[in-house]
Scaffold this motif. Structure first.
Motif, PDB file in Angstrom:
ATOM      1  N   THR A   1       0.803  -1.228   0.000  1.00 34.48           N
ATOM      2  CA  THR A   1       0.000   0.000   0.000  1.00 34.48           C
ATOM      3  C   THR A   1       0.837   1.279   0.000  1.00 34.48           C
ATOM      4  O   THR A   1       0.326   2.343  -0.348  1.00 34.48           O
ATOM      5  CB  THR A   1      -0.921   0.011   1.221  1.00 34.48           C
TER       6      THR A   1
ATOM      7  N   LEU B   1       1.048   3.951  -2.965  1.00 37.71           N
ATOM      8  CA  LEU B   1      -0.030   4.903  -3.273  1.00 37.71           C
ATOM      9  C   LEU B   1       0.133   6.218  -2.532  1.00 37.71           C
ATOM     10  O   LEU B   1      -0.557   7.201  -2.842  1.00 37.71           O
ATOM     11  CB  LEU B   1      -1.390   4.285  -2.955  1.00 37.71           C
TER      12      LEU B   1
ATOM     13  N   HIS C   1      -2.495  -1.462 -10.951  1.00 37.35           N
ATOM     14  CA  HIS C   1      -1.926  -0.357 -10.182  1.00 37.35           C
ATOM     15  C   HIS C   1      -1.768   0.856 -11.100  1.00 37.35           C
ATOM     16  O   HIS C   1      -1.450   0.716 -12.277  1.00 37.35           O
ATOM     17  CB  HIS C   1      -0.559  -0.790  -9.635  1.00 37.35           C
TER      18      HIS C   1
ATOM     19  N   GLU D   1      -9.134   4.729  -6.057  1.00 34.18           N
ATOM     20  CA  GLU D   1      -9.742   4.848  -4.730  1.00 34.18           C
ATOM     21  C   GLU D   1      -9.593   3.526  -4.001  1.00 34.18           C
ATOM     22  O   GLU D   1      -9.962   2.460  -4.531  1.00 34.18           O
ATOM     23  CB  GLU D   1     -11.234   5.198  -4.863  1.00 34.18           C
ATOM     24  N   TRP D   2      -9.048   3.592  -2.798  1.00 34.73           N
ATOM     25  CA  TRP D   2      -9.005   2.391  -1.974  1.00 34.73           C
ATOM     26  C   TRP D   2     -10.420   1.989  -1.557  1.00 34.73           C
ATOM     27  O   TRP D   2     -11.239   2.839  -1.214  1.00 34.73           O
ATOM     28  CB  TRP D   2      -8.207   2.617  -0.698  1.00 34.73           C
TER      29      TRP D   2
ATOM     30  N   ASP E   1     -10.583  -1.220   0.546  1.00 38.09           N
ATOM     31  CA  ASP E   1     -10.189  -1.713   1.866  1.00 38.09           C
ATOM     32  C   ASP E   1      -8.735  -2.174   1.839  1.00 38.09           C
ATOM     33  O   ASP E   1      -8.343  -2.950   0.968  1.00 38.09           O
ATOM     34  CB  ASP E   1     -11.095  -2.875   2.291  1.00 38.09           C
ATOM     35  N   ILE E   2      -7.953  -1.653   2.789  1.00 36.74           N
ATOM     36  CA  ILE E   2      -6.575  -2.120   2.959  1.00 36.74           C
ATOM     37  C   ILE E   2      -6.342  -2.590   4.391  1.00 36.74           C
ATOM     38  O   ILE E   2      -5.202  -2.801   4.803  1.00 36.74           O
ATOM     39  CB  ILE E   2      -5.557  -1.012   2.609  1.00 36.74           C
TER      40      ILE E   2
ATOM     41  N   ILE F   1      -6.444  -6.935  -0.312  1.00 39.18           N
ATOM     42  CA  ILE F   1      -6.642  -5.509  -0.572  1.00 39.18           C
ATOM     43  C   ILE F   1      -7.618  -5.360  -1.728  1.00 39.18           C
ATOM     44  O   ILE F   1      -7.746  -6.258  -2.578  1.00 39.18           O
ATOM     45  CB  ILE F   1      -5.325  -4.762  -0.883  1.00 39.18           C
ATOM     46  N   SER F   2      -8.302  -4.231  -1.766  1.00 36.00           N
ATOM     47  CA  SER F   2      -9.254  -3.974  -2.850  1.00 36.00           C
ATOM     48  C   SER F   2      -9.302  -2.481  -3.139  1.00 36.00           C
ATOM     49  O   SER F   2      -9.089  -1.656  -2.244  1.00 36.00           O
ATOM     50  CB  SER F   2     -10.651  -4.493  -2.480  1.00 36.00           C
ATOM     51  N   PHE F   3      -9.551  -2.159  -4.394  1.00 44.41           N
ATOM     52  CA  PHE F   3      -9.586  -0.753  -4.800  1.00 44.41           C
ATOM     53  C   PHE F   3     -10.382  -0.595  -6.077  1.00 44.41           C
ATOM     54  O   PHE F   3     -10.745  -1.570  -6.753  1.00 44.41           O
ATOM     55  CB  PHE F   3      -8.174  -0.188  -4.969  1.00 44.41           C
TER      56      PHE F   3
ATOM     57  N   HIS G   1     -17.430  -0.410   3.603  1.00 44.60           N
ATOM     58  CA  HIS G   1     -16.103   0.092   3.204  1.00 44.60           C
ATOM     59  C   HIS G   1     -16.204   1.487   2.575  1.00 44.60           C
ATOM     60  O   HIS G   1     -15.501   1.789   1.598  1.00 44.60           O
ATOM     61  CB  HIS G   1     -15.436  -0.862   2.198  1.00 44.60           C
TER      62      HIS G   1
END
Length: 733
Positions: free
Chosen positions: A516, A519, A568, A633-634, A636-637, A645-647, A711
């Motif tokens: 993370t 970012l 990414h 946009e994140w 959840d980290i 992780i998700s974005f 989230h």
């Protein structure tokens, strides 16, 4: 009749020490017995006799030196005339030549002015060896810089490699030497013989501006016409600026020509530029790459240097063919909508005796002080960016590759070593700048000049900096204080990502910040994400071999990390062989292990890369806003325990988005709840665990999002997350 020259001048012409041969040889006025007459002199050491031919008349010349100096005094004054020389050699048949010393300078005052200022951006148009027809005579015009030389000569088979025969005219203010030599033509080998005040015997140097070089281990330059190739890439060039804009998809296949593929049982076993083109272009087109980046193609003497220790900056290496053969490779790429980027090396050059080092007996291209002029790590010389000769040489070189070879971009190697005077040096091994700092001010100015010049002359050509420090503004415009590059390699992301993925999944929950952290600074520069050649050599292992676990986990981890790279923010670069999961480290001395594609797991990785390239092109959310927070946009980290992780990635239109979910453990998660921007049906664009890629085929085919905050998103989904895998979701329209 006695000679019109003194014994000292005769001796200096005969032994090659005279520094101004044009004042002696050729046709000159002379005051003899109170009358102005014309005197014609020629130096031909191979001649037993020499005769002047003017039209149909012949005039035998007097031999005034046993070394081969001849002279003829005409009884009455005449205007300048054209003539030929009939030579009867000591051995062999007589022949007729046109004398090089009857021609005036061919260099324009404008070229001299620009060169002297250090502002000549197309110096290759007059420097080096150019075939010309002058006064009806075919020959080659040679120009070279050697300010500190006492004498410079062109040597070759055409004069028996004798430096006394074709000594050049010097322009003292600019340090340039020139001569037009009749009869020298396409394919002739040549060098410069340079007599310096401090070295004996004279130096023998390749032409810094040579367009073609002798195949190693030979070091001669070759007279070559590079303007006769017929290009067929007009459509690409017209659209290049649009296709290479920051908001366009750019996926780069990095390759080393000499080891991509090899011939079996043949000598030489290299594919030629043309053979490479005919196999490479269909391969890249099938995989969906937008660009190919070539490790340095400029001439270099040592294969294991990979091209990074250059001796011929203007010559595509002869290992793989001629300059026209290389043009064919670029042309075929362009005809198939593939851009061509080359690695460019202005940071340092090879020390080989025939190259740039101590070119005129002094540090002409490099610093004399080894604290400034030598890279101890690499055994190379550092350019002296403060010299006008270096500015002219390097800026022109960049323009040359764009103009003559239609190159679309430059990846500038080792930028960090250029920026810092103390780069890889201990205390006392470097010299501070005039302000006492460690910044190389001249190199900074050069890099800005390079970027401004390339972008001015060729709008749409893109530049990449391999810069491994936190130097600010690498990819910002020069007018705002930046270095002016279009993109910067994100070495921090690469190091953090590889450090994380090489860990056993059991321990990854303690290191989620490595995923993370990028970012935090992802939009401070225009980044390219590289898994390059440097990561798969020198005991670092191949990308596949780096991965932890058994074979299943290794392949799954590799597919996962590739999907992460493509989603990414930033443009993407992958080194050859990594696209089909080569087991072995890369070596320049052998072909890639193409036989691995007989196995389904390797086919699966290759298919994933193909699909990721396709998705990257099709989905604006994955390329249109790479360099701004609005494109990322994140979700959840925080789930470090499960290493998930998700974005969200968004296009310029924020309603055009994809959701990315990455699971870095070998555990399947059922009914995992994740927030998403909108309710409705979602489709799976890619699941890296799909059986098509060699995975276990876990995951959902149909996904429905319900309204309800989760989230910090307005909707949510319950999803089966496959093990060691990533999924890309998109709302159905």
């Amino acid at each position: 009749m006695g000679s019109t020259l003194t014994k000292e001048i005769i001796a200096s012409i005969s032994d090659g020490s005279h520094g101004d041969p044009f004042s002696v040889l050729g046709l000159h006025e002379a005051d003899i017995d109170g009358r102005t007459k014309l005197v014609l002199r020629a130096f031909r050491p191979e001649a037993k006799s020499a005769t002047i031919i003017i039209g149909k008349k012949k005039y035998e010349m007097d031999r005034i030196s046993d070394k081969g100096l001849f002279e003829r005094v005409f009884a009455r004054r005449k205007n300048k005339f054209n003539y030929e020389l009939e030579i009867v050699p000591h051995k062999g048949k007589k022949f007729t030549i046109t004398d090089a010393y009857q021609f005036d300078s061919l260099i324009s005052d404008f070229d001299l002015q620009l060169w002297g200022e250090g502002n000549h951006h197309q110096a290759y148009e007059f420097m080096g060896a150019h075939q010309r027809t002058i006064e009806g005579v075919d020959g080659t015009h040679f120009v070279v810089t050697a300010p500190s030389a006492d004498r410079v000569s062109v040597i070759g088979e055409f004069n028996g490699w004798d430096g006394r025969v074709h000594r050049m005219r010097k322009f003292h203010d600019q340090g340039i030497w020139e001569i037009f030599i009749p009869h020298v033509t396409e394919g002739d080998y040549y060098k410069y013989e340079i007599k310096t005040p401090v070295q004996d015997p004279p130096l023998k140097k390749s032409d810094p501006f040579a367009f073609y070089s002798e195949l190693r281990p030979g070091t001669a330059s070759i007279v070559t016409d590079i303007d006769s190739y017929s290009w067929s890439d007009e459509k690409w060039l017209k659209s290049r600026q649009e296709k290479q804009a920051p908001n366009q998809p750019i996926t780069i296949y990095e390759m080393h020509i000499g080891s991509w593929k090899r011939k079996v049982g043949e000598d030489p076993d290299f594919l030629s530029y043309r053979e490479t083109a005919d196999q490479l272009v269909p391969y890249l087109k099938d995989l969906g790459y937008t660009h190919v980046e070539l490790l340095p193609v400029a001439e270099h003497p040592y294969d294991p240097s990979w091209g990074y220790q250059i001796t011929g900056y203007y010559a595509p290496t002869s290992r793989f063919g001629t300059p026209e053969d290389f043009m064919y490779l670029v042309d075929l790429c362009h005809q198939n909508d593939i851009g061509v980027i080359i690695d460019w090396v202005p940071a340092h050059f090879a020390k080989d005796d025939h190259g740039l080092r101590r070119f005129d007996g002094t540090g002409l291209f490099e610093h004399d002080d080894p604290r400034k002029g030598e890279h101890k790590d690499w055994g190379t010389c550092i350019f002296n960016y403060g010299r006008t000769e270096v500015q002219n040489f390097l800026i022109s070189n960049a323009i040359y590759w764009c103009e003559k070879f239609h190159i679309d971009g430059f990846r500038v190697d080792a930028v960090a070593s250029m920026l810092y005077l103390d780069y890889s040096r201990d205390e006392g091994e470097w010299v501070p700048n005039q302000y006492g700092g460690r910044e190389n001010i001249e190199a900074i100015d050069f890099l800005r000049n390079f970027n401004d010049s390339v972008h001015h002359h060729f709008p749409g050509v893109i530049t990449f900096a391999e810069e491994s420090t936190s130097w600010g503004g690498v990819s910002r415009p020069t007018e705002t204080g930046g270095l002016g590059f279009d993109f910067k390699w994100n070495m921090g992301w690469m190091n953090d990502t590889l450090s994380y993925i090489e860990k056993d999944p059991i321990f990854r929950k303690y290191h989620q910040d490595q995923l993370t952290f990028s970012l935090i600074y992802a939009f401070s520069e225009h980044f390219t994400l590289p898994f390059s050649h440097d990561e798969v050599v020198h005991m670092k292992q191949s990308m596949l071999a780096k991965m932890p676990g058994d074979d299943w986990q290794k392949f799954a981890n590799l597919r996962l990390i590739y999907l992460y790279m493509y989603t990414h923010p930033g443009k993407n670069l992958l080194f050859m062989g990594c696209e089909f999961a080569q087991w072995a480290e890369w070596s320049e001395s052998r072909s890639l292990d193409w036989h691995l594609l007989e196995w389904e797991k390797h086919q699966g990785v290759q298919l994933l890369i193909k699909d990721l390239n396709g998705i990257n092109k099709e989905e604006k959310a994955l390329h249109e806003v790479d360099f701004d927070w609005r494109g990322f946009e994140w979700i959840d980290i925080s789930d470090a325990d499960n290493s998930i992780i998700s974005f969200v990635r968004r296009a310029k239109d924020p309603e055009n988005f994809v959701v990315v979910i990455l699971n870095f453990t070998p555990t399947v998660h059922y009914g995992y709840k994740i927030g998403v921007p909108h309710a409705g049906e979602y489709e799976v664009l890619i699941n890296s665990d799909s059986e098509f890629y060699g995975g276990s085929n876990a995951g959902d085919n149909k996904i429905h999002a319900e309204w309800g905050d989760w989230h910090n998103q307005k909707a949510n989904i319950s999803i089966t997350i496959p093990p060691l895998a990533g999924v890309i979701l998109k709302p159905k329209s």
